[in-house]
Every structure is written in structure tokens, then in C-alpha cells.
Design an enzyme around this catalytic site. Sequence first.
Site, short mmCIF file in Angstrom:
data_model
loop_
_atom_site.label_atom_id
_atom_site.label_comp_id
_atom_site.label_asym_id
_atom_site.label_seq_id
_atom_site.Cartn_x
_atom_site.Cartn_y
_atom_site.Cartn_z
N ASN A 7 -16.92 -5.36 11.39
CA ASN A 7 -16.12 -5.07 10.20
C ASN A 7 -14.75 -4.61 10.71
OD1 ASN A 7 -14.75 -3.58 8.13
ND2 ASN A 7 -16.66 -3.43 6.98
N GLU A 34 -14.51 -7.45 5.77
CA GLU A 34 -13.32 -6.72 5.30
C GLU A 34 -12.03 -7.29 5.91
OE1 GLU A 34 -13.03 -2.64 3.64
OE2 GLU A 34 -14.52 -2.22 5.21
N ASP A 147 -22.12 -6.23 7.49
CA ASP A 147 -22.06 -4.86 7.01
C ASP A 147 -22.89 -4.77 5.74
OD1 ASP A 147 -21.46 -2.37 6.01
OD2 ASP A 147 -19.29 -2.61 6.09
N ASN A 149 -23.92 -1.94 4.37
CA ASN A 149 -23.65 -0.70 3.65
C ASN A 149 -24.95 -0.02 3.21
OD1 ASN A 149 -20.90 0.13 3.53
ND2 ASN A 149 -20.42 -1.64 2.24
N ASP A 218 -24.40 -1.74 10.04
CA ASP A 218 -24.19 -3.15 10.40
C ASP A 218 -25.47 -3.67 11.04
OD1 ASP A 218 -21.04 -3.40 10.04
OD2 ASP A 218 -21.45 -1.49 11.06
N ASP A 247 -12.94 1.51 11.71
CA ASP A 247 -13.91 2.60 11.69
C ASP A 247 -15.32 2.12 12.03
OD1 ASP A 247 -13.96 1.22 9.29
OD2 ASP A 247 -13.60 2.96 8.03
N HIS A 248 -15.48 0.82 12.24
CA HIS A 248 -16.72 0.23 12.75
C HIS A 248 -16.53 -0.15 14.21
CE1 HIS A 248 -18.77 -0.81 8.79
NE2 HIS A 248 -17.57 -0.46 8.40
#
Length: 278
Positions: A7, A34, A147, A149, A218, A247-248
Amino acid sequence: MKIATFNVNGINGRLQVLLRWLAQAQPDVVCLQELKASDDKFPQGALEKAGYGAIWQGQKSWNGVAILARGAAPLETRRGLPGDPDDSHSRYIEAAIDGILIGCLYMPNGNPAPGPKFDYKLKWFERLIAHAGELQAAKLPAVLVGDYNVMPADIDVYKPERWVDDALFRPEVRDAFHRLVALGWTDALRRLHPTERIYTFWDYFRNAFARDAGLRIDHFLLSGALARRLTAGGVDRAVRGWEKTSDHAPAWIEIGDQTSRRAPPAKKGLTSKRRIPR
């Protein structure tokens, strides 16, 4: 075949991070989420120069998914998750690469929960479960990557008690993930590392990465035909420490040839075989 997911949290703003990681890790297939870029803003030329063919489904400012293949052009088989023709979110794309069907997904976040966004997440999850069931019925070598989530279990979150009401950890979401897996899919990283805390995401706030206050959101889900060929997997977590990074962190698995019959026993260590420097 080395398959990775990342991501990127904005492909153009993080392009140098992505290119640096691609050059060092050299995955064969990469699923990106993203993108946060419209189709015409996707950096196809830069990725081709780096040696990767690509298909993508962009969306301005939000969402967006892509599949990259090293030295090849992915053969697109599906654009968008079936089940809702009015869904305008760019969250699913699918391609065939070297005899493996790759589904790249970006599950809705769902917060705040309860609420309309959470309802949309649950409906999207049901559509994914239905499609995943069709793929299993077809007995295809397939992997659903991206991802999700969702943290499937307490071990996938640094402090479970703080997340009980979050849309990524609510029981409805975890139940949906487990129902998906129960169709015959294998959670690859958890199969390889059944008792280790594996994180793929660390928030930008509260010094989360330095404290290792992470989440595993993930995932790689492998069909039965492909799970027998699973040989390795991990997280290139050092990438999360790079400047201007996502941030991943990228996560990856390795799939052996068709003579492989069984996944190896669990191994310790979650860094890439190719060392990723900070």
C-alpha cells in the site's frame, strides 16, 4: 515466483520509495493499493523503465489498485469486484501472470463504525467472499493479495484492547475474514509464522514505528492449488523507516514451481532474503 503487496499511500508522492524498493527487492509480481491518482496520472513510464509492466485502476485522490509484473505485461482478467455495478470505487483488479491468477484488492476502511461506511465495508466483504468462492470452485491457482483493512486475530494488533470498536477489528469484520478463509484459502504469512507478531502497518502518529505499535492488515490468501507451493514469506519492514515512505511496509511471499507439494515448516525471521537497508 516472488509476489509482493505494498500500500504505497500515494504512488506519485512515494514513487522514489517504490522504485528504490523494486530495484532492491526485485519481486516478480507486485500488487499496489491506494494509488491516489487518476488513470492518466499513473507513472507507467517510470515503472516500465524500472522493468515492470502494469495494469491499473486509478481514482483521483482516493483508492486505486495496480498489478506490476517484472519483464512482462499482466493479462487483465477483471476490473472491479462483481456484485454491484454502481460501485464507483477503484478497489479490485485481477490479472493472469505465468499461470497464476492474481487478485489485487483494497478493502474499505469502514470507520467510523457503526455507520454507512462500515455497512459498505461489510457489503464489499460479502462480494469478495462470493467471488472468492467462484475462484475456488474453478480450482484455479489463485492468490487474493492486498490491504484487507482487517486484523484477523489478537496476535495481529499490538494492543487488541484498544481496537475493539474499530472497523478493522470489530467481530463482524473478523468473522467475514474467517468465513473467506474457510472457503479453502490459506493465510500465507500466518501459515509460515503461526505464533509470531507480524506487522505490515505502523501509523505515522505517536511514534508508532519506533515503538513497534503495528497492525497486520496486508494479507495473501492462497487457493488450495497454490498453497501447496508456498515456500517463504515475510515483511520488508525496514522500508517503513525510509524517508517520505508509506505507513505500510511491503510484504511478500514466494511460490515454488508446480512440483512443490507442501509448505515448509514455520520459520523465524520476517525480513526479505534480499536485505533492505534503511
